[in-house]
Design a protein around this motif. Sequence first.
Motif, mmCIF file in Angstrom:
data_model
loop_
_atom_site.group_PDB
_atom_site.id
_atom_site.type_symbol
_atom_site.label_atom_id
_atom_site.label_comp_id
_atom_site.label_asym_id
_atom_site.label_seq_id
_atom_site.Cartn_x
_atom_site.Cartn_y
_atom_site.Cartn_z
ATOM 1 N N THR A 37 0.832 -1.209 0.000
ATOM 2 C CA THR A 37 0.000 0.000 0.000
ATOM 3 C C THR A 37 0.861 1.251 0.000
ATOM 4 O OG1 THR A 37 -1.735 -1.167 1.198
ATOM 5 C CG2 THR A 37 -1.814 1.245 1.219
ATOM 6 N N ILE A 38 1.950 1.232 0.757
ATOM 7 C CA ILE A 38 2.782 2.431 0.885
ATOM 8 C C ILE A 38 3.455 2.796 -0.436
ATOM 9 C CG2 ILE A 38 5.048 1.463 1.498
ATOM 10 C CD1 ILE A 38 5.151 3.462 3.802
ATOM 11 N N GLU A 39 3.633 1.787 -1.306
ATOM 12 C CA GLU A 39 4.248 2.052 -2.608
ATOM 13 C C GLU A 39 3.357 2.922 -3.499
ATOM 14 O OE1 GLU A 39 5.071 -1.743 -4.236
ATOM 15 O OE2 GLU A 39 6.684 -2.219 -2.805
ATOM 16 N N LYS A 40 2.043 2.944 -3.207
ATOM 17 C CA LYS A 40 1.121 3.748 -4.018
ATOM 18 C C LYS A 40 1.327 5.242 -3.787
ATOM 19 C CE LYS A 40 -2.478 0.167 -3.858
ATOM 20 N NZ LYS A 40 -3.866 -0.144 -3.438
ATOM 21 N N TYR A 41 1.893 5.583 -2.629
ATOM 22 C CA TYR A 41 2.098 6.994 -2.299
ATOM 23 C C TYR A 41 3.531 7.367 -2.635
ATOM 24 C CZ TYR A 41 -2.328 6.242 0.050
ATOM 25 O OH TYR A 41 -3.631 5.921 0.314
ATOM 26 N N ALA A 42 3.795 7.508 -3.934
ATOM 27 C CA ALA A 42 5.155 7.731 -4.417
ATOM 28 C C ALA A 42 5.670 9.103 -3.986
ATOM 29 C CB ALA A 42 5.183 7.629 -5.941
ATOM 30 N N ASP A 43 6.983 9.186 -3.814
ATOM 31 C CA ASP A 43 7.615 10.466 -3.496
ATOM 32 C C ASP A 43 7.553 11.379 -4.710
ATOM 33 O OD1 ASP A 43 8.275 9.684 -0.940
ATOM 34 O OD2 ASP A 43 10.200 8.827 -1.567
ATOM 35 N N ILE A 44 7.182 12.613 -4.490
ATOM 36 C CA ILE A 44 7.179 13.617 -5.556
ATOM 37 C C ILE A 44 8.451 14.434 -5.383
ATOM 38 C CG2 ILE A 44 5.956 15.578 -6.552
ATOM 39 C CD1 ILE A 44 3.372 14.383 -5.489
ATOM 40 N N THR A 45 9.477 14.074 -6.122
ATOM 41 C CA THR A 45 10.793 14.681 -5.966
ATOM 42 C C THR A 45 10.862 16.040 -6.662
ATOM 43 O OG1 THR A 45 11.629 13.614 -7.961
ATOM 44 C CG2 THR A 45 11.804 12.381 -5.889
ATOM 45 N N GLN A 46 11.924 16.776 -6.355
ATOM 46 C CA GLN A 46 12.148 18.054 -7.031
ATOM 47 C C GLN A 46 12.379 17.830 -8.519
ATOM 48 O OE1 GLN A 46 11.832 21.122 -5.659
ATOM 49 N NE2 GLN A 46 12.041 21.846 -7.768
ATOM 50 N N GLU A 47 12.976 16.685 -8.865
ATOM 51 C CA GLU A 47 13.205 16.367 -10.275
ATOM 52 C C GLU A 47 11.879 16.273 -11.027
ATOM 53 O OE1 GLU A 47 16.179 13.329 -12.428
ATOM 54 O OE2 GLU A 47 14.507 12.319 -11.434
ATOM 55 N N ILE A 48 10.874 15.665 -10.400
ATOM 56 C CA ILE A 48 9.559 15.566 -11.044
ATOM 57 C C ILE A 48 8.938 16.944 -11.203
ATOM 58 C CG2 ILE A 48 7.195 14.722 -10.720
ATOM 59 C CD1 ILE A 48 8.338 12.223 -9.455
ATOM 60 N N LYS A 49 9.073 17.784 -10.175
ATOM 61 C CA LYS A 49 8.530 19.148 -10.263
ATOM 62 C C LYS A 49 9.203 19.922 -11.385
ATOM 63 C CE LYS A 49 7.513 19.300 -5.292
ATOM 64 N NZ LYS A 49 7.852 19.936 -4.003
#
Length: 541
Positions: free
Chosen positions: A434-446
């Motif tokens: 379940t925790i894998e569904k809440y992916a980190d939104i990194t600065q690279e993605i932004k």
Amino acid sequence: MSKKYQCIQSENCKQAVIFARVSSKEQEPGASLDAQHDIMAEYCQKRGLAVLKNYRVIESSTVGKRTKFNEMLEFVKKQKQKTAIVVHCIDRFQRRFNECVAVEGLLKEDKIELHFYKEGLILNQNSSSADIMRWDMGILSAKMYIASMRDNVNRSMNYNWSLGKWQGRAPIGYLNTRDETNKATVIADPERAPIVKKLFEEYATGCHSLRSIWKLAQEMNLDSFRSKTKKSISRVAVYNMLTNPFYYGEMVVKGQVIPHIYEPLIDKSLFDKVQDLLSGKKIHCKEQVYGGLPFAFRGLIKCAHCGCTLSEETHKKTNGKTYTYLRCGRLKGPCDQELVSESVILNQLDEEVFSKIRINSDIVELLKKNIQQRLIDEEKVNAVMKRQITNEIEKLNVRERRVKDVFFDGGIDRSEWEEEKVNIEAKRKELQKTIEKYADITQEIKDTVNDVLDIAASASMIMKTSDPLQKRELLGLLLSDCYLDGQKLIYKIQKPFDKLLVGSKFEGIVDFHKENIAAFSSLANDIHVYHENMKRLAVGC
């Protein structure tokens, strides 16, 4: 010769299943399925046990889910009367303690008896601790045997590595075979080795990207491995090939590079030149040329009729003007694809793509602001959810330690401890999934989100004013799976650029990041390469 048994068979056990197992077909004759079955069938006949079912199983007792073993247990569970499980010896039944919980449960419920022919051991509900210990020791002995075999295999592999011998599937361009003494060896593949060498030489010119050398490998019909389907080589496989020192005479073993004894396909200087280009220590030539001239669609389009990559060429008319055309190379034989002017394809793309993603600077900044805020909100929600799930996992860890202490203190028996441990592990895995569904939104993605919007806003201008090489960089970033069918280009738009083909209707664009986080993440490196190449082309270096 008759056997003596320490336990007397229960009077009400009148039926049995025979369980014969080998790990693979290459077992020694004395342990074959037929030999096991015949011995146990005679045993059942002498003891008056009616055989309900015969299980002839080829599966490992230490690897995998033991499907047939579990199928057998389910069968005896469903029987109304006690059923004897008759096995040749303990290690044919199990070689680890994992199965003990389920089997002990059936013994305690008086659902089964275990008959181990070779050991002369019968276990049932009333078996003594000494007999249970004999069972445990038999399993432990089997585990030690497996561990010893593993040590022997590792010792053999380490010895062969020290001699420079490769273990496992040969790299692309080589073949696994046997020498005149019937020992395993590796030789150069007469069909694929020349192709591999050519790809190294081509990439070393500096006039190829990883994508174009991958396409070239596919055109040359280089497959990843020999199979009936001749699976096309992947881009990852091409990259791994270009970075594998095996081709110049060394192999990577457990992180160390050591010499091998096989024929090299290239020299080390060529390999080093390729590594410098891949790592960016050396810059690719300004014009990745085809036929000596730069073209906007070079290497990007295939023929829809035969699959060959289209080449571009220039024709000078009587009026002195030069025009560019796309032509099928016909490497696979005759093809019906006609010569097509590059301007026809550019006009099609302008109408279908670039005219639909013209976004003025004010709207771009507004979109950036809205999307970045939504990313921040999403990041906060993800952090809260991950923290809650992490706390739940920690609670399970604490519970597991407490139950373990209770077990060692004698508060619960082994079966209860094992059952609780299995339940805890199942819940923990579910939470981790379940925790894998809440992916980190990194600065690279932004940053990538902003880059996507900037590229989309400038795409139309680049296609109208830039030189062919800059156009090609943009087309390579935006398009994929391009095929020319007659005068029509068939293509796909890379994610997430496809979400921007909405003209002036921007409702929902601010939400497209939610379902395309993975697309942004995978696009980050491609956009970085795009910017670097565009800068280099702009300054002419």
